[in-house]
Motif scaffolding. Structure first.
Motif, PDB file in Angstrom:
ATOM      1  N   ARG A   1       0.838  -1.201   0.000  1.00 38.06           N
ATOM      2  CA  ARG A   1       0.000   0.000   0.000  1.00 38.06           C
ATOM      3  C   ARG A   1       0.880   1.262   0.000  1.00 38.06           C
ATOM      4  O   ARG A   1       0.617   2.219  -0.724  1.00 38.06           O
ATOM      5  CB  ARG A   1      -0.901  -0.001   1.238  1.00 38.06           C
ATOM      6  CG  ARG A   1      -2.097   0.934   1.141  1.00 38.06           C
ATOM      7  CD  ARG A   1      -2.994   0.785   2.355  1.00 38.06           C
ATOM      8  NE  ARG A   1      -2.430   1.418   3.534  1.00 38.06           N
ATOM      9  CZ  ARG A   1      -2.600   2.717   3.822  1.00 38.06           C
ATOM     10  NH1 ARG A   1      -3.307   3.481   3.031  1.00 38.06           N
ATOM     11  NH2 ARG A   1      -2.058   3.235   4.898  1.00 38.06           N
TER      12      ARG A   1
ATOM     13  N   GLU B   1       1.401  12.300   8.875  1.00 33.64           N
ATOM     14  CA  GLU B   1       0.530  11.169   9.189  1.00 33.64           C
ATOM     15  C   GLU B   1       0.934  10.511  10.511  1.00 33.64           C
ATOM     16  O   GLU B   1       0.119  10.322  11.412  1.00 33.64           O
ATOM     17  CB  GLU B   1       0.558  10.138   8.062  1.00 33.64           C
ATOM     18  CG  GLU B   1      -0.544   9.103   8.222  1.00 33.64           C
ATOM     19  CD  GLU B   1      -0.466   7.989   7.197  1.00 33.64           C
ATOM     20  OE1 GLU B   1       0.527   7.924   6.445  1.00 33.64           O
ATOM     21  OE2 GLU B   1      -1.408   7.171   7.175  1.00 33.64           O
TER      22      GLU B   1
ATOM     23  N   SER C   1       0.282  12.841  13.489  1.00 29.85           N
ATOM     24  CA  SER C   1      -1.097  12.918  13.982  1.00 29.85           C
ATOM     25  C   SER C   1      -1.510  11.596  14.627  1.00 29.85           C
ATOM     26  O   SER C   1      -2.313  11.572  15.560  1.00 29.85           O
ATOM     27  CB  SER C   1      -2.057  13.341  12.873  1.00 29.85           C
ATOM     28  OG  SER C   1      -2.410  12.254  12.084  1.00 29.85           O
TER      29      SER C   1
ATOM     30  N   VAL D   1      -0.108  11.932  18.125  1.00 30.29           N
ATOM     31  CA  VAL D   1      -0.846  12.895  18.938  1.00 30.29           C
ATOM     32  C   VAL D   1      -2.211  12.348  19.357  1.00 30.29           C
ATOM     33  O   VAL D   1      -2.658  12.549  20.482  1.00 30.29           O
ATOM     34  CB  VAL D   1      -1.018  14.215  18.150  1.00 30.29           C
ATOM     35  CG1 VAL D   1      -2.018  15.129  18.819  1.00 30.29           C
ATOM     36  CG2 VAL D   1       0.326  14.912  18.017  1.00 30.29           C
ATOM     37  N   THR D   2      -2.889  11.648  18.453  1.00 31.15           N
ATOM     38  CA  THR D   2      -4.218  11.143  18.781  1.00 31.15           C
ATOM     39  C   THR D   2      -4.149   9.744  19.413  1.00 31.15           C
ATOM     40  O   THR D   2      -5.153   9.048  19.491  1.00 31.15           O
ATOM     41  CB  THR D   2      -5.119  11.084  17.535  1.00 31.15           C
ATOM     42  OG1 THR D   2      -4.464  10.276  16.553  1.00 31.15           O
ATOM     43  CG2 THR D   2      -5.355  12.454  16.965  1.00 31.15           C
ATOM     44  N   GLU D   3      -2.965   9.348  19.835  1.00 29.22           N
ATOM     45  CA  GLU D   3      -2.740   8.095  20.567  1.00 29.22           C
ATOM     46  C   GLU D   3      -3.020   6.840  19.747  1.00 29.22           C
ATOM     47  O   GLU D   3      -3.172   5.763  20.297  1.00 29.22           O
ATOM     48  CB  GLU D   3      -3.554   8.076  21.870  1.00 29.22           C
ATOM     49  CG  GLU D   3      -3.131   9.186  22.820  1.00 29.22           C
ATOM     50  CD  GLU D   3      -3.882   9.174  24.140  1.00 29.22           C
ATOM     51  OE1 GLU D   3      -5.126   9.069  24.091  1.00 29.22           O
ATOM     52  OE2 GLU D   3      -3.240   9.275  25.194  1.00 29.22           O
ATOM     53  N   GLN D   4      -3.072   6.983  18.408  1.00 27.93           N
ATOM     54  CA  GLN D   4      -3.279   5.781  17.602  1.00 27.93           C
ATOM     55  C   GLN D   4      -2.079   4.839  17.687  1.00 27.93           C
ATOM     56  O   GLN D   4      -2.230   3.620  17.623  1.00 27.93           O
ATOM     57  CB  GLN D   4      -3.527   6.158  16.134  1.00 27.93           C
ATOM     58  CG  GLN D   4      -4.858   6.872  15.926  1.00 27.93           C
ATOM     59  CD  GLN D   4      -5.027   7.370  14.509  1.00 27.93           C
ATOM     60  OE1 GLN D   4      -4.873   6.635  13.557  1.00 27.93           O
ATOM     61  NE2 GLN D   4      -5.344   8.643  14.360  1.00 27.93           N
TER      62      GLN D   4
ATOM     63  N   ASP E   1      -0.151   4.511  20.354  1.00 24.02           N
ATOM     64  CA  ASP E   1      -0.316   3.828  21.645  1.00 24.02           C
ATOM     65  C   ASP E   1      -1.369   2.734  21.540  1.00 24.02           C
ATOM     66  O   ASP E   1      -1.222   1.651  22.104  1.00 24.02           O
ATOM     67  CB  ASP E   1      -0.745   4.827  22.733  1.00 24.02           C
ATOM     68  CG  ASP E   1       0.395   5.757  23.117  1.00 24.02           C
ATOM     69  OD1 ASP E   1       1.556   5.392  22.858  1.00 24.02           O
ATOM     70  OD2 ASP E   1       0.115   6.835  23.656  1.00 24.02           O
ATOM     71  N   ALA E   2      -2.454   3.030  20.810  1.00 25.30           N
ATOM     72  CA  ALA E   2      -3.528   2.047  20.669  1.00 25.30           C
ATOM     73  C   ALA E   2      -3.013   0.778  19.992  1.00 25.30           C
ATOM     74  O   ALA E   2      -3.370  -0.334  20.378  1.00 25.30           O
ATOM     75  CB  ALA E   2      -4.694   2.638  19.881  1.00 25.30           C
ATOM     76  N   MET E   3      -2.151   0.950  18.981  1.00 24.80           N
ATOM     77  CA  MET E   3      -1.568  -0.220  18.329  1.00 24.80           C
ATOM     78  C   MET E   3      -0.721  -0.998  19.317  1.00 24.80           C
ATOM     79  O   MET E   3      -0.789  -2.231  19.393  1.00 24.80           O
ATOM     80  CB  MET E   3      -0.669   0.230  17.174  1.00 24.80           C
ATOM     81  CG  MET E   3      -1.328   0.103  15.843  1.00 24.80           C
ATOM     82  SD  MET E   3      -0.257   0.686  14.544  1.00 24.80           S
ATOM     83  CE  MET E   3      -1.526   1.382  13.494  1.00 24.80           C
TER      84      MET E   3
ATOM     85  N   PHE F   1       4.696  -1.924  11.768  1.00 23.33           N
ATOM     86  CA  PHE F   1       3.569  -1.633  10.888  1.00 23.33           C
ATOM     87  C   PHE F   1       3.738  -0.278  10.206  1.00 23.33           C
ATOM     88  O   PHE F   1       3.480  -0.145   9.010  1.00 23.33           O
ATOM     89  CB  PHE F   1       2.259  -1.652  11.682  1.00 23.33           C
ATOM     90  CG  PHE F   1       1.046  -1.464  10.831  1.00 23.33           C
ATOM     91  CD1 PHE F   1       0.572  -2.497  10.044  1.00 23.33           C
ATOM     92  CD2 PHE F   1       0.382  -0.249  10.808  1.00 23.33           C
ATOM     93  CE1 PHE F   1      -0.543  -2.320   9.241  1.00 23.33           C
ATOM     94  CE2 PHE F   1      -0.732  -0.065  10.014  1.00 23.33           C
ATOM     95  CZ  PHE F   1      -1.200  -1.110   9.224  1.00 23.33           C
TER      96      PHE F   1
ATOM     97  N   LYS G   1       3.291  16.262  21.603  1.00 27.08           N
ATOM     98  CA  LYS G   1       1.833  16.252  21.659  1.00 27.08           C
ATOM     99  C   LYS G   1       1.262  17.570  21.161  1.00 27.08           C
ATOM    100  O   LYS G   1       1.945  18.576  21.108  1.00 27.08           O
ATOM    101  CB  LYS G   1       1.378  16.007  23.103  1.00 27.08           C
ATOM    102  CG  LYS G   1       1.845  14.665  23.643  1.00 27.08           C
ATOM    103  CD  LYS G   1       0.811  13.598  23.384  1.00 27.08           C
ATOM    104  CE  LYS G   1       1.423  12.230  23.478  1.00 27.08           C
ATOM    105  NZ  LYS G   1       0.592  11.215  24.032  1.00 27.08           N
TER     106      LYS G   1
END
Ligand code: ATP
Ligand code: MG
Lengths: 259, 272
Positions: B56, B129, B132, B135-138, B140-142, B152, B235
């Motif tokens: 991708r 990308e 952001s 900053v939006t904790e994506q 951390d979520a991963m 990834f 942040k």
């Protein structure tokens, strides 16, 4: 809103999380100054505290996103700080973390968001089984119709629910909710509160719910602790906590209920 | 043990600097850059491989850059040829134009222009990308979902730029040469076959190898800088802008430095 009836299935003999003497500072700023905390199996524990008291820091330490400076953090019998990366990952699969701002992957659709953990951690599943699981959790949070939408097309409350669905999808033993109701309207709050209680019943999870919303605390908490000045100062049921004459506790209460 | 931890005013005593505060920060930054690069080379070999994401990204970086790169390359070919003509004409040597164009474009302009455009287009996009997502904790979520965000996000993007920038460079070079040919054909009536015979006669195998190696290094630099800046973004929305901006500035700066160094190395090799 009525106070919650305490869940009869709580097992007070089994601690899923046990924290002792936890300290954490950022540079010179001490956020947590010796926190002790137990979470029992099947319990919904609410952590109350004003903004900036370190509530998010606490659960980030529990999930290994941040390192503690001192103290012991034991989750499901394992010392989080001492785990190797692979062991930590194995533990993390048993912990669901619902972020304060949902943290949905915004380049992916709702379906892809939910698939993301499944593809990586439920390799035995066929595509049909994956689809079933996705539909099941979406139904559980009441948002099946959003499956093909992008996160940017959802409202704040819907994003929260998708975020919760994404953490539920691997059937965690422990759920960590960071401010599940912050910034939502009262009706959506009530929906989220009952969702949290449903998750507790349906998935038999133990949860830590972080909030400064007392309505939410009362509706979902089997037990409530209050974080003040980097330590837990009050503990008990909702009424027990707010019986205190402590000025800080009272101002917290008044701020929430008088307007 | 620090006994008076809770007393006010002891803050500065807990934070010691080996040198000065600013110098310390530079060393810390350098160490972080080193660790980030080392982590890439370690994790790139380890499974699980994120093939889908790599493909991708290759599409995103390679194919989507084609229109801009083609246009720019073509125009540069025409302009460079046109502007070089007078100096050669002074010596009555316009017949050497194809050779000049060839050397200039294949050795320097092709790789450099591609890298600079990609730094602007791709580097800033990666920085923004990942910034952001931080900053939006994506990110951390991963991490809490037991997925390695470094693999990834970072490994896939750095691999994609390292593979696609050389491919784009080849393409730019070709399109630039075509632009040059068009201009030469118009003015000197040189035929296509004669033009390209002279073009390839003017360069050596070493030139092609050198350009390829160079563009691989440029590609790695662009991906690495964008990822480093974005992944470690501070942040706040301000952090995202900063990450995007400094991705471009830093990558361009490094590309020029690398160009200079590689030129020296090649000249040394050529001397043998
Ligand atoms: N990564 C970090 N680096 C530096 N300081 C941090 C970091 N994370 C948190 N802090 C600091 O720690 C303190 C507690 O932050 P935390 O996010 O835990 O607050 P909170 O209790 O969750 O507040 P809120 O209710 O606003 O979410 C804040 O003062 C913040 O500045
Ligand atoms: Mg918080």
């Amino acid at each position: 809103m009525e106070a919650k009836e305490i869940n009869p299935n709580i097992d007070r003999n089994e601690k899923v999380i046990s924290i002792r003497g936890l300290k954490k500072a950022f540079d010179d700023f001490e956020v947590l100054k010796g926190v002790d905390l137990d979470l029992f199996k099947g319990e919904n524990l609410v952590v109350l505290g004003r903004s900036g008291t370190g509530k998010s820091v606490l659960i980030k330490i529990i999930s290994g996103l941040l390192q503690a400076d001192e103290g012991s953090v034991n989750v499901l019998g394992r010392e989080v700080g001492a785990l190797k990366p692979r062991e930590l990952d194995a533990l993390r699969l048993k912990i669901g973390f619902s972020f304060q701002n949902s943290a949905l992957y915004d380049s992916m659709t709702v379906r892809e968001n939910l698939e993301f953990p499944l593809i990586r951690h439920a390799k035995h599943m066929t595509e049909a089984e994956r689809e079933d699981t996705i539909q099941y959790v979406l139904e559980a949070v009441g948002l099946l119709q959003a499956i093909n939408q992008m996160p940017s097309e959802l409202s704040g409350g819907q994003r929260k629910r998708i975020g919760i669905a994404r953490t539920l999808i691997l059937k965690p033993d422990i759920m960590l909710y960071d401010e599940p109701t912050a910034g939502l309207d009262p009706i959506t709050c009530i929906e989220i509160n009952s969702l949290i209680n449903e998750v507790q019943e349906k998935f038999n999870t133990s949860s830590i719910i972080i909030t400064h919303d007392l309505t939410c605390a009362r509706a979902v908490g089997d037990r409530i602790v209050m974080l003040l000045d980097g330590q837990f100062q009050r503990e008990g049921t909702f009424d027990e906590v707010f019986e205190s004459n402590d000025e800080r506790v009272q101002s917290f209460y008044n701020y929430n209920f008088i307007d | 043990m620090d006994l008076d931890k809770n007393k006010p005013g002891t803050a500065s005593s807990r934070r010691r600097y080996v040198t000065t505060r600013r110098l310390d920060r530079i060393f810390v930054e350098l160490a972080n850059v080193y660790r980030f690069n080392a982590r890439f080379f370690k994790e790139v070999w380890l499974p699980p491989y994120e093939f889908k994401e790599i493909i991708r990204q290759c599409y995103e970086i390679g194919v989507r850059s084609l229109p801009l790169i083609s246009l720019t390359g073509f125009i540069i070919g025409i302009v460079f040829t046109n502007q070089s003509r007078p100096s050669l004409a002074d010596f009555g040597a316009t017949s050497l134009l194809p050779a000049l164009i060839s050397v200039a474009i294949i050795r320097a302009i092709g790789p450099l222009v591609t890298a600079l455009i990609a730094a602007g287009r791709v580097g800033s996009a990666i920085g923004a990308e990942l910034g952001s997502m931080r900053v939006t904790e994506q990110i951390d979520a991963m991490e809490v979902s037991a997925t390695n965000p470094f693999k990834f996000l970072v490994v896939s993007r750095v691999l994609a730029t390292t593979l696609m920038i050389p491919a784009l460079t080849m393409f730019t070079t070709l399109v630039s040469l075509l632009g040059g040919y068009l201009n030469v054909h118009q003015n000197e009536l040189t035929s296509l076959s004669v033009f390209f015979y002279q073009v390839f006669d003017a360069i050596t195998f070493l030139d092609i190898i050198a350009s390829s190696v160079k563009s691989v290094i440029f590609g790695y630099t662009i991906g690495m800088v964008g990822c480093y800046k974005g992944y470690n973004s501070s942040k706040g929305t301000e952090g995202v802008g900063k990450a995007a901006n400094s991705s471009v500035v830093t990558a361009m700066f490094l590309i020029f430095i690398e160009e200079l160094l590689i030129m020296q190395v090649i000249n040394t090799i050529r001397a043998f």
